[in-house]
Design an enzyme around this catalytic site. Structure first.
Site, PDB file in Angstrom:
ATOM      1  N   GLU A  14       0.835  -1.212   0.000  1.00 33.26           N
ATOM      2  CA  GLU A  14       0.000   0.000   0.000  1.00 33.26           C
ATOM      3  C   GLU A  14       0.863   1.252   0.000  1.00 33.26           C
ATOM      4  OE1 GLU A  14      -3.775  -0.914   2.647  1.00 33.26           O
ATOM      5  OE2 GLU A  14      -1.887  -1.185   3.680  1.00 33.26           O
ATOM      6  N   ASP A 218     -10.493 -10.267   4.023  1.00 35.56           N
ATOM      7  CA  ASP A 218     -10.853 -11.619   4.451  1.00 35.56           C
ATOM      8  C   ASP A 218     -12.029 -11.500   5.404  1.00 35.56           C
ATOM      9  OD1 ASP A 218      -9.697 -11.709   7.442  1.00 35.56           O
ATOM     10  OD2 ASP A 218      -8.297 -10.596   6.198  1.00 35.56           O
TER      11      ASP A 218
HETATM   12  N1  SAH Z   1       1.237 -11.317   5.464  1.00 34.61           N
HETATM   13  C1  SAH Z   1       1.382  -9.939   5.836  1.00 34.61           C
HETATM   14  C2  SAH Z   1       1.074  -9.773   7.287  1.00 34.61           C
HETATM   15  C3  SAH Z   1      -0.319  -9.517   7.494  1.00 34.61           C
HETATM   16  S1  SAH Z   1      -0.653  -9.085   9.104  1.00 34.61           S
HETATM   17  C4  SAH Z   1       2.765  -9.460   5.513  1.00 34.61           C
HETATM   18  O1  SAH Z   1       3.495 -10.213   4.910  1.00 34.61           O
HETATM   19  O2  SAH Z   1       3.115  -8.334   5.835  1.00 34.61           O
HETATM   20  C5  SAH Z   1      -2.226  -8.511   8.923  1.00 34.61           C
HETATM   21  C6  SAH Z   1      -2.393  -7.102   8.477  1.00 34.61           C
HETATM   22  O3  SAH Z   1      -3.660  -7.003   7.890  1.00 34.61           O
HETATM   23  C7  SAH Z   1      -2.406  -6.119   9.619  1.00 34.61           C
HETATM   24  O4  SAH Z   1      -1.994  -4.854   9.159  1.00 34.61           O
HETATM   25  C8  SAH Z   1      -3.873  -6.101  10.044  1.00 34.61           C
HETATM   26  O5  SAH Z   1      -4.240  -4.803  10.454  1.00 34.61           O
HETATM   27  C9  SAH Z   1      -4.639  -6.494   8.783  1.00 34.61           C
HETATM   28  N2  SAH Z   1      -5.630  -7.575   8.853  1.00 34.61           N
HETATM   29  C10 SAH Z   1      -6.267  -8.063   7.750  1.00 34.61           C
HETATM   30  N3  SAH Z   1      -7.089  -9.074   8.082  1.00 34.61           N
HETATM   31  C11 SAH Z   1      -6.982  -9.239   9.419  1.00 34.61           C
HETATM   32  C12 SAH Z   1      -7.566 -10.172  10.340  1.00 34.61           C
HETATM   33  N4  SAH Z   1      -8.399 -11.116   9.936  1.00 34.61           N
HETATM   34  N5  SAH Z   1      -7.210 -10.066  11.647  1.00 34.61           N
HETATM   35  C13 SAH Z   1      -6.343  -9.124  12.051  1.00 34.61           C
HETATM   36  N6  SAH Z   1      -5.737  -8.238  11.216  1.00 34.61           N
HETATM   37  C14 SAH Z   1      -6.044  -8.283   9.917  1.00 34.61           C
END
Ligand code: SAH
Length: 251
Positions: A14, A218
């Site tokens: 982003e 998700d």
């Molecule tokens: N795979 C990612 C890490 C994702 S961590 C990487 O490689 O960087 C999750 C990120 O998405 C966080 O910024 C959180 O705010 C958001 N997020 C999206 N879906 C989420 C969920 N189901 N639970 C908690 N955070 C979620």
């Protein structure tokens, strides 16, 4: 120098999309974080990655306020949908924030932040209304530009913009059981993520207006991790940059 607006992204993909819109950014490292100062549609802007989780987010918010004197903070990211009808590809603009993992009971009521006498913090009404307008504008135009492959891959149809409670905690919620428990404890919550409520607490402390928009990546259930990187690349980062672009060109 004018007081800048902060554009905060939760994830690399982003931030890269926002930086691609900034012609003249200069990097400055504070607390191990790269802050990018430059211009976007005539606004003085500081763009930064929040880092994942509440501590990283709170430190980033503090540095933005203390070191750059930002007077508005706009945060874009992704989140897991919790509320009925909050589907992948929809957008949630926060009206208020809560830390779902804050629990100092029985000394304080569950979710109350000790010392504040409250469990929720508010988004700024003015910039939030602007962010809603920008998001609705993007949702009208962008999905048809993503291509049928992408729309079918994620089952995106007629995405909507929701407004309400956004909850944050230091967990990636990826089981149906945990998602159901959150829905039961906090029936008003539209979506869950890991940073916004920490930003909201710091912004409350300093009196700095905050607005947050999250693209639903998700449903915070057993399928939450499926195709997450592809969604970030092909959908969420395009939503974020288009929404920021529309937000900063509003008059
Ligand atoms: N795979 C990612 C890490 C994702 S961590 C990487 O490689 O960087 C999750 C990120 O998405 C966080 O910024 C959180 O705010 C958001 N997020 C999206 N879906 C989420 C969920 N189901 N639970 C908690 N955070 C979620």
């Amino acid at each position: 120098m004018t007081t800048p607006v902060a554009i905060v992204s939760a994830l690399h993909e982003e931030l890269a999309a926002v930086l691609a819109l900034m012609p003249d950014e200069q990097q400055q490292t504070i607390g191990g974080r790269a802050f990018w100062r430059g211009h976007l549609h005539g606004h003085d802007v500081v763009a930064v990655l929040s880092g994942i989780g509440k501590v990283a987010a709170a430190t980033t918010a503090t540095a933005l306020i203390e070191r750059f004197g930002v007077q508005r903070i706009v945060f874009t990211g992704v989140a897991g949908g919790l509320g009925d009808g909050v589907n992948v590809g929809d957008v949630v603009v926060a009206q208020r924030f809560l830390q779902h993992d804050m629990d100092a009971s029985p000394i304080f009521p569950r979710h109350e932040v000790p010392g504040y006498g409250r469990s929720t913090f508010e988004a700024d009404a003015v910039i939030t209304a602007q962010l809603v307008r920008a998001s609705e504008q993007v949702l009208r135009a962008l999905p048809s530009q993503l291509g049928t492959d992408v729309l079918n891959a994620f089952g995106l149809q007629a995405p909507r913009c929701h407004q309400g409670l956004l909850i944050s905690g230091d967990r990636f919620v990826s089981t149906t059981a945990e998602s159901l428990a959150l829905r039961e404890a906090l029936p008003e919550a539209l979506a869950v993520e890991m940073e916004s409520a920490a930003f909201a607490q710091v912004c409350h402390d300093y009196g700095v207006p905050l607005a947050v928009v999250r693209t639903i990546s998700d449903r915070a259930d057993d399928a939450a991790h499926v195709d997450f990187p592809r969604f970030l690349r092909e959908v969420a980062s395009r939503y974020s940059s288009a929404i920021i672009d529309a937000f900063l060109t509003q008059r």
